[in-house]
Structure formats: C-alpha cells, structure tokens
Design a protein around this motif. Structure first.
Motif, PDB file in Angstrom:
ATOM      1  N   VAL A 160       0.830  -1.203   0.000  1.00  0.00           N
ATOM      2  CA  VAL A 160       0.000   0.000   0.000  1.00  0.00           C
ATOM      3  C   VAL A 160       0.865   1.253   0.000  1.00  0.00           C
ATOM      4  CG1 VAL A 160      -1.978  -1.106   1.087  1.00  0.00           C
ATOM      5  CG2 VAL A 160      -0.200  -0.116   2.527  1.00  0.00           C
ATOM      6  N   LEU A 161       2.109   1.119  -0.432  1.00  0.00           N
ATOM      7  CA  LEU A 161       3.021   2.251  -0.492  1.00  0.00           C
ATOM      8  C   LEU A 161       2.501   3.265  -1.504  1.00  0.00           C
ATOM      9  CD1 LEU A 161       5.735   2.932   0.871  1.00  0.00           C
ATOM     10  CD2 LEU A 161       6.871   1.990  -1.137  1.00  0.00           C
ATOM     11  N   ASN A 162       2.319   4.495  -1.067  1.00  0.00           N
ATOM     12  CA  ASN A 162       1.695   5.505  -1.900  1.00  0.00           C
ATOM     13  C   ASN A 162       2.728   6.491  -2.452  1.00  0.00           C
ATOM     14  OD1 ASN A 162      -0.547   6.606  -3.153  1.00  0.00           O
ATOM     15  ND2 ASN A 162      -0.984   8.007  -1.475  1.00  0.00           N
ATOM     16  N   PHE A 163       3.962   6.031  -2.622  1.00  0.00           N
ATOM     17  CA  PHE A 163       5.023   6.864  -3.163  1.00  0.00           C
ATOM     18  C   PHE A 163       5.730   6.110  -4.286  1.00  0.00           C
ATOM     19  CE2 PHE A 163       4.339   8.453   1.080  1.00  0.00           C
ATOM     20  CZ  PHE A 163       4.481   9.827   0.961  1.00  0.00           C
ATOM     21  N   LEU A 164       6.174   6.845  -5.283  1.00  0.00           N
ATOM     22  CA  LEU A 164       6.926   6.240  -6.366  1.00  0.00           C
ATOM     23  C   LEU A 164       8.226   5.667  -5.815  1.00  0.00           C
ATOM     24  CD1 LEU A 164       7.037   5.811  -9.455  1.00  0.00           C
ATOM     25  CD2 LEU A 164       8.289   7.982  -9.605  1.00  0.00           C
ATOM     26  N   SER A 165       8.580   4.450  -6.238  1.00  0.00           N
ATOM     27  CA  SER A 165       9.771   3.797  -5.700  1.00  0.00           C
ATOM     28  C   SER A 165      10.461   2.990  -6.788  1.00  0.00           C
ATOM     29  CB  SER A 165       9.395   2.889  -4.529  1.00  0.00           C
ATOM     30  OG  SER A 165       8.539   1.841  -4.951  1.00  0.00           O
ATOM     31  N   GLU A 166      11.727   2.646  -6.535  1.00  0.00           N
ATOM     32  CA  GLU A 166      12.482   1.800  -7.442  1.00  0.00           C
ATOM     33  C   GLU A 166      13.266   0.787  -6.632  1.00  0.00           C
ATOM     34  OE1 GLU A 166      14.826   4.569  -9.626  1.00  0.00           O
ATOM     35  OE2 GLU A 166      16.329   4.811  -8.033  1.00  0.00           O
ATOM     36  N   VAL A 167      13.314  -0.444  -7.121  1.00  0.00           N
ATOM     37  CA  VAL A 167      13.965  -1.528  -6.391  1.00  0.00           C
ATOM     38  C   VAL A 167      15.482  -1.342  -6.425  1.00  0.00           C
ATOM     39  CG1 VAL A 167      14.320  -4.021  -6.259  1.00  0.00           C
ATOM     40  CG2 VAL A 167      12.070  -3.104  -6.887  1.00  0.00           C
ATOM     41  N   VAL A 168      16.104  -1.471  -5.253  1.00  0.00           N
ATOM     42  CA  VAL A 168      17.558  -1.383  -5.127  1.00  0.00           C
ATOM     43  C   VAL A 168      18.163  -2.770  -4.950  1.00  0.00           C
ATOM     44  CG1 VAL A 168      19.467  -0.438  -3.757  1.00  0.00           C
ATOM     45  CG2 VAL A 168      17.401   0.926  -4.123  1.00  0.00           C
ATOM     46  N   MET A 169      17.572  -3.582  -4.088  1.00  0.00           N
ATOM     47  CA  MET A 169      18.068  -4.937  -3.842  1.00  0.00           C
ATOM     48  C   MET A 169      16.898  -5.866  -3.573  1.00  0.00           C
ATOM     49  SD  MET A 169      21.423  -4.685  -1.344  1.00  0.00           S
ATOM     50  CE  MET A 169      21.536  -6.481  -1.254  1.00  0.00           C
ATOM     51  N   SER A 170      17.062  -7.108  -3.976  1.00  0.00           N
ATOM     52  CA  SER A 170      16.082  -8.138  -3.660  1.00  0.00           C
ATOM     53  C   SER A 170      16.719  -9.143  -2.716  1.00  0.00           C
ATOM     54  CB  SER A 170      15.605  -8.846  -4.923  1.00  0.00           C
ATOM     55  OG  SER A 170      14.819  -9.987  -4.594  1.00  0.00           O
ATOM     56  N   GLY A 171      16.007  -9.461  -1.652  1.00  0.00           N
ATOM     57  CA  GLY A 171      16.513 -10.451  -0.713  1.00  0.00           C
ATOM     58  C   GLY A 171      16.639 -11.832  -1.318  1.00  0.00           C
ATOM     59  N   LYS A 172      15.964 -12.069  -2.441  1.00  0.00           N
ATOM     60  CA  LYS A 172      16.057 -13.383  -3.094  1.00  0.00           C
ATOM     61  C   LYS A 172      17.449 -13.635  -3.676  1.00  0.00           C
ATOM     62  CE  LYS A 172      11.170 -13.805  -4.411  1.00  0.00           C
ATOM     63  NZ  LYS A 172      10.225 -13.996  -5.525  1.00  0.00           N
ATOM     64  N   ASP A 173      18.226 -12.554  -3.879  1.00  0.00           N
ATOM     65  CA  ASP A 173      19.541 -12.690  -4.487  1.00  0.00           C
ATOM     66  C   ASP A 173      20.651 -12.872  -3.458  1.00  0.00           C
ATOM     67  OD1 ASP A 173      18.309 -12.287  -6.950  1.00  0.00           O
ATOM     68  OD2 ASP A 173      18.562 -10.110  -6.827  1.00  0.00           O
ATOM     69  N   LEU A 174      20.316 -12.891  -2.182  1.00  0.00           N
ATOM     70  CA  LEU A 174      21.332 -13.023  -1.143  1.00  0.00           C
ATOM     71  C   LEU A 174      21.748 -14.483  -0.978  1.00  0.00           C
ATOM     72  CD1 LEU A 174      19.764 -10.601   1.489  1.00  0.00           C
ATOM     73  CD2 LEU A 174      21.708 -10.145  -0.013  1.00  0.00           C
TER      74      LEU A 174
END
Length: 741
Positions: free
Chosen positions: A68-82
């Motif tokens: 429900v994040l109401n701000f524009l955002s961009e992914v920096v890191m995914s925990g799936k890649d750790l």
C-alpha cells in the motif's frame, strides 16, 4: 346554534379533534419518510462500497508485489539474491520533483512490520513517516516483503538481509552527516534492534514505534493479549496451525487476534461509521481496508521462533538469544541512540511492553552509562496502535520532530531521556501546523520503572507459562504432529487458508457475486438522486443512540471477558501444582533470568575511564566550548533543540569544508563523559585546551556560547556558569603568553 357549532363550543366534537391529531402527526410521518429513504439509500451505497472492497482485495492479491506504499519507488536490492535468500526487498523512495532529496543529509530507512498484514503502512498516505522524511529533504528507503516466505528462511536470515540492505545504503550514501537513521514499526522494531545488536556499526539513530520488546510486562486489569499463550497452553497451537498450513503460518490469525481485542470496533463501529458517513468515508475506508486485508504468511520456523523466544519466552529482553554461530543478541551492544515511541492508548503494545526491556536489562543508571547506551522514550496519551505510525496528526508532530532533530538525537550523551513535544509558549497564530518544540529531559531508570511497574509475581506466572509451553510443544510434536502433517497436504492447506473467516469476509461480496451488478447499478442511480437528511432528524438521532448503546454493550462484554481471562490466568498459574510442574520450588528463586554481563565488561569500563582521564587536557577551542556549554546547562531540567543546536554552530566555520557528524558526535559524547568523570578537573583544564587556538577563534566560540541567553531566560545557576565560562575564554583570548607552541 347547530349541532357542529354546539359540539365545537363544548370541545367534544369528533371533527375538531381529528384535524389536530393529524396536524401533530404529519411532521413525524414526514421525518420518518425522509429517514426511511435515507436509510435505503445509505444501505445501497454501503453495499456498493463493500463490493468495491471485495474487488480491491482480489486485485491487490493479484499484484506481483502487493503493498500500500503511496510513493513512487524503485527496487535497489532483492533479498532473493542473497546467499541466504529471503522474501524481503529494498526500494528507494523517489521524491517528487518539487521536493528533491539532499544527498548531503543522512538517509532514512523505514521498515514495516510483518505481523499479518502486507507492507507499506509507513507510507500509504502523504502525512506519514515517509512523507515527513521527504519533506525534510532526506534520502528515503523502504524495506518491505512479499506475501510468501522463501522456503527455509529464518529470523536470522532476515536479520542478515537487513544488514546487507544497510550496507548497500551506506555504499550509496557515504554521508558526512552519519549512518542511516532507521525506523522500525511494531514487529519490525524488535527485528531491527536484534540486527543492530549484532551489527551496531551499520546504524545511526534507531526509532522504534509501537514495538513490543518485553512481552511479559503489562498493567494488571489491562493488556489481556499477553495472557493468550498461557490460557492456550503455550505454543503448541502455533505449531499445529503451521502444520495445517503445510509449513506456512497464516498471518490472518495474527490479524484475528488484533480484531478480538476490540469487538465493538470489529463487530459494529467500523461498519456503522462507514454506513453513517457513506457519502464521504468510502475513500478512506477502502485505503485502510486494502492494508488491513492484505494478509501475508510466515514460515513455520519463523513463527515458532517468534512465539517461543519472544512472545512466550521473553528472551530478547534478558539477552538470552544467540545466533547460529554463537553471537549473543544483546540490546546493550547497540551504540546508536534508541528512540522508543509508544502510547497509553495502544492495547497491542502498551508502554510496559515497549519500555520494559530497559528495566529488564539495566539495574540502575550507572549500568546504562557503563554500556554507553543512549535511550530516549516518548509517550502519547491516547493514539491507538496503528495511529503511532499511521496517524497524520502524529506524523505532523512526533515523527516530524524526530526527523528534523535526528542530529540532535544522534549526539546525545549516554543516559536515559524523556522526549516531549509541545506547542511553543508564544505561538504565532499564523505559524504552520507543525510549529512544535522538541524538549529532551534527562531522566533515569527509576522513571521508566514507574511506567513499567515490574511485578515479580506476574513474572513467575509467565515463567511457568514458558515451562509449560515447552512440555506441551514436546507432547504435540511427539504424538500429534506426524498425523497433522500427513493429513494436511498443500492442497488441503490452501483450501483451509481460503476459508479463513477474515478472507471470506472480503471474498464473498465482489463482482463475482451474481447480485453485484444490480447493486452497482442501483448505487449509480442513488448517487444521482441522493438527498441527505437534516442532522436533527429524530430518527437519525435515535439511530445514533442505539449505536452508542450497542458499542457500550460490546465494551462491557469485552471488559468482562478480559477480566475473566486475567482471573483464570492467575488462578491457573498461581496454583501449587503448576508451580511444581514449571520447576519453581521456592519463592526465593528469581522470577526471571537475570541478564548476564560480559566477563570483559568491567575491564573495558576501567580502560575507558583511564582513557578519559588521559584526555582531560586534550583538544582545542571547540572541545572547550562544548565542555563549557555542558557545564553551563548541567542543572538545566531539559535540552531543547535550540540550545542543543548551538553546539553545531561551534563547528559552523568548518561546514563548508565538510561537516563530519560522526566526529562531532564522538566529541560531544566524550566531553560529556569527561564532565561526568571529573567536573572540577574538566573545568580547570579549559585554559590548556584554549591555548591551542588563536584569539579570533576563541572569541568566536565565546560569542556563540553567550548566545545561549537568546533562547530563554537562564536560571541563576546557569547565568553564574555562563559568566564564569566567558571569563575563562576572555582571559585565554587576551593572554598570548599562554599560547602553546
């Protein structure tokens, strides 16, 4: 005189009485008709909003990353890649064009709780934690999660992921103002403090809002949620719920626990408020329901760890937890200031549970100082649990002041402090709505203990619950778990989860229902013809009276239920046979585990004291100025933001060459510790510090110190200390013979 006239004159005529009766009834019939039409229209509109809620619920679940994040955002890191993958992800909040981020300021990180709902509540509207951070010009990051955990992930894996995210943020922002400030809401609060205890070097100030940390704490007659595990016999039911979910624990059960705390709101008030204000309430209602109905899952291992070690075992507050490689999770290892924000109106994380870890870990103020810990607590009088990190009023006041004064918080010396936020004494009527003042008052462990009200007898009961829980969990795993796991296949688990009462409440009424198109069409016509009734309509007033009576009845039932829970809990766990079963053989035994201290702690403290004594005469005019300000205000009851920021001005000439907040923080805390160690020697050695600087610099700092009079009238002691310090600086500036080579 005819018969009609005769009857009228005698007041007995039937024809005369009838018109009077009809005239009296007509207004009531009219208002009843108006109310009946209004009720029908409201009913149609209410049903249509619930239909929209069902559609919204299904669309939300279909999203790749529901939030429900109401701000524009961009992914920096995914925990799936750790190396140890988790279902968490790090995003950067993209600020609006008219509010660009200042990358010379320290970044903020907001972490939402994984407590049954989906992520985004810290930024689901403009007046939110994220909104405040953007307004203040700080770079902002958000750590959220996906609905389903990665198979095999643990709480320790999540901690390592959070550390990796912070490392990445520090790489992106080698900020001279300091390490990232981190905000942990509710369950994210204890999670981030656990991470900070094993990786303290990654953190700037930490703000935990509505975060439960001491689970046994609470006030008698209130806080019934803490009795739940004892009345259910421990954590065996958690294990069975996870097994019935084929290895996943359904977060809807956690939300159900929240709902049960306030049956009046759950069963009546929320629905009636929407119905009564259906013309204006729908957008706010749908926004909140998108979050409230976004249920997520936890791994069985994660949930069992939380319940056994935190909710029931209370082992975080007593430093009994260890990582898989043997590192002790001790909150006393944290070197960043910790701001604890809680509310007396919060029935999920009441102040004793938010603050009880302080009295659990620290016996006295000396214990806090020797661990070099800075703890600031702030309490709200009435806001509820979600309001602590959702309310717009709280964001504009508390979170705004925490954010804009994060550097002040970061440089506070070790100790316990109480933060209060008030309107200024001479408030300008045209001042902005967030024109509040932050005041930080030095206090002590005893003041926290007055709030928490520790009860050894209560602790013994909860200790008995923890022991009984181990027994029942062992019995379940031995005799029932194999059968349950064999019975509930993944397909059966999915069916069971879909039939959860909370999910059904969203699923049953949407456009998939055959009757929905008729309601949607009727709602359009109602909106076109909608005419609201007067507020003084007697039937509308009667509706409100009935609603209030229903609320009061449900509240009374809740109070009776909670009182029964408490009495049953105390009766069960005060019984001698339960004490024996729990291994409590005598009243002289401690009610809970006493947090142990590192064997090297005393040695390290003595080494630090020796180092401070050696630094008494080290430094220059800046160190002397900070030491002088501490001396002047040593009897002051509080530290307001204006006086504290004066210390920053002592470094002002160096700002354009790059201001090192970490170095400044170290200087302030070191000078405060020197003053605590030996105040007389610290003042006596001031001329030696000043002798290392030129007269112009000494006079510049003396002028900044003198400006302390501009903020507020000084007490007699402060005025005396100021005069004394100005004299020392004047002598040093006028005595070139004292210059050191």
């Amino acid at each position: 005189m005819n018969a009609e006239t005769r009857n009228n004159s005698q007041g007995k005529g039937r024809d005369t009485a009838k018109p009077k009766t009809d005239t009296a009834k007509l207004p009531h019939l009219a208002t009843l008709a108006e109310y009946a039409v209004d009720t029908w229209q409201r009913g149609i509109l209410y049903a249509d909003v619930i239909r929209q809620r069902g559609n919204q619920y299904q669309a939300h679940l279909a999203e790749r990353v529901p939030n429900v994040l109401n701000f524009l955002s961009e992914v920096v890191m995914s925990g799936k890649d750790l190396p140890r993958p988790v279902n968490y992800w790090l995003v950067r909040i993209v600020p609006p064009h008219d509010k660009p981020a200042d990358h010379m300021k320290r970044p903020f990180v907001v972490i939402d709780p994984r407590a049954g709902h989906g992520p985004g509540i810290g930024g689901f509207k403009v007046d939110s934690e994220i909104g405040v951070i953007i307004d203040a010009g700080h770079p902002c990051y958000f750590i959220g999660f996906l609905p389903d955990p990665i198979e095999g992930q643990t709480i320790e894996d999540v901690m390592q992921a959070e550390a990796a995210f912070l490392e990445r943020i520090i790489e992106l922002h080698p900020c001279p103002e300091g390490k990232p400030a981190v905000i942990g809401n509710c369950q994210a609060g204890w999670q981030i403090l656990m991470t900070a205890s094993i990786r303290p070097e990654l953190f700037g100030p930490i703000i935990v809002a509505g975060a439960p940390l001491s689970y046994w704490a609470g006030w008698r007659g209130r806080d019934p949620m803490r009795y739940t595990a004892g009345l259910l016999g421990g954590s065996w039911l958690t294990a069975m719920s996870s097994d019935m979910g084929a290895g996943r624990f359904d977060g809807a059960w956690l939300v159900q626990n929240f709902e049960n705390l306030n049956p009046a709101n759950t069963l009546w008030n929320k629905q009636h408020h929407l119905y009564a204000n259906v013309d204006t309430e729908a957008p706010r209602y749908l926004d909140f329901e998108k979050y409230w109905g976004g249920y997520v899952y936890l791994n069985d291992v994660e949930m069992q760890y939380i319940v056994d070690n935190l909710f029931i075992g209370n082992r975080l507050a007593t430093a009994e937890l260890h990582t898989s490689d043997g590192v002790r999770i001790d909150l006393r290892n944290i070197r960043s200031p910790i701001v604890v924000f809680c509310s007396y109106g919060d029935n999920i994380t009441p102040p004793p549970q938010a603050l009880g870890w302080i009295t659990d870990l620290y016996g006295d103020d000396e214990d806090v100082l020797t661990h070099d810990q800075t703890i600031i607590y702030a309490t709200h009088e009435s806001v509820g649990h979600l309001g602590i990190f959702v309310s717009g009023a709280v964001s504009r006041k508390e979170h705004h002041k925490f954010t804009t004064n994060i550097d002040l918080i970061d440089v506070l010396p070790a100790g316990i402090y109480r933060a209060t936020i008030t309107e200024p004494a001479q408030r300008n009527v045209v001042a902005p709505i967030n024109n509040f003042e932050l005041s930080i008052e030095p206090t002590n462990v005893a003041s926290v203990r007055e709030i928490v009200q520790p009860d050894p007898e209560s602790d013994r009961r909860f200790n008995a619950v923890a022991q009984l829980s181990k027994i029942n969990l062992g019995l379940y795993r031995q005799f029932l778990q194999p059968w349950v796991r064999h019975t509930f296949t993944p397909q059966a688990a999915q069916w069971l989860q879909a039939m959860h009462p909370l999910r059904v409440s969203y699923e049953w009424w949407s456009d998939h229902n055959p009757l929905a198109p008729q309601i949607a069409e009727a709602a359009i016509k109602v909106r076109e013809q909608r005419v609201t009734i007067d507020e003084d309509n007697p039937f509308l007033q009667m509706q409100r009276i009935v609603s209030k009576a229903i609320t009061q009845t449900l509240d009374q039932w809740r109070d009776m239920r909670d009182s029964g829970y408490e009495r049953a809990f105390e009766w069960i766990y005060d019984s001698p046979w339960m004490r024996i079963l729990a291994g409590q053989t005598g009243s002289d035994e401690p009610a809970r585990a006493v947090p142990c201290t590192s064997v090297d702690h005393d040695t390290l403290v003595q080494q630090k004291l020796a180092k401070l004594r050696a630094e008494l005469a080290e430094g220059g005019a800046v160190e002397a100025g900070i030491r002088a300000l501490i001396y002047i205000h040593r009897f002051c009851s509080s530290i307001d933001e204006r006086r504290a920021n004066l210390m920053l001005e002592l470094h002002q000439p160096d700002c354009h060459r790059g201001f090192d907040m970490a170095s400044f923080r170290h200087t302030v805390r070191r000078q405060a510790n020197i003053m605590r160690l030996d105040e007389v020697a610290a003042i006596v050695t001031l001329p030696q510090l000043l002798a290392r600087d030129n007269p112009a610099r000494i006079r510049e700092i003396a002028y900044a110190i003198e400006r302390t009079r501009d903020f507020a009238p000084l007490s007699a002691a402060e005025e005396s200390g100021l005069s004394q310090m100005l004299k020392v600086f004047e002598v040093a500036a006028d005595s070139p013979a004292l210059r050191l080579p």
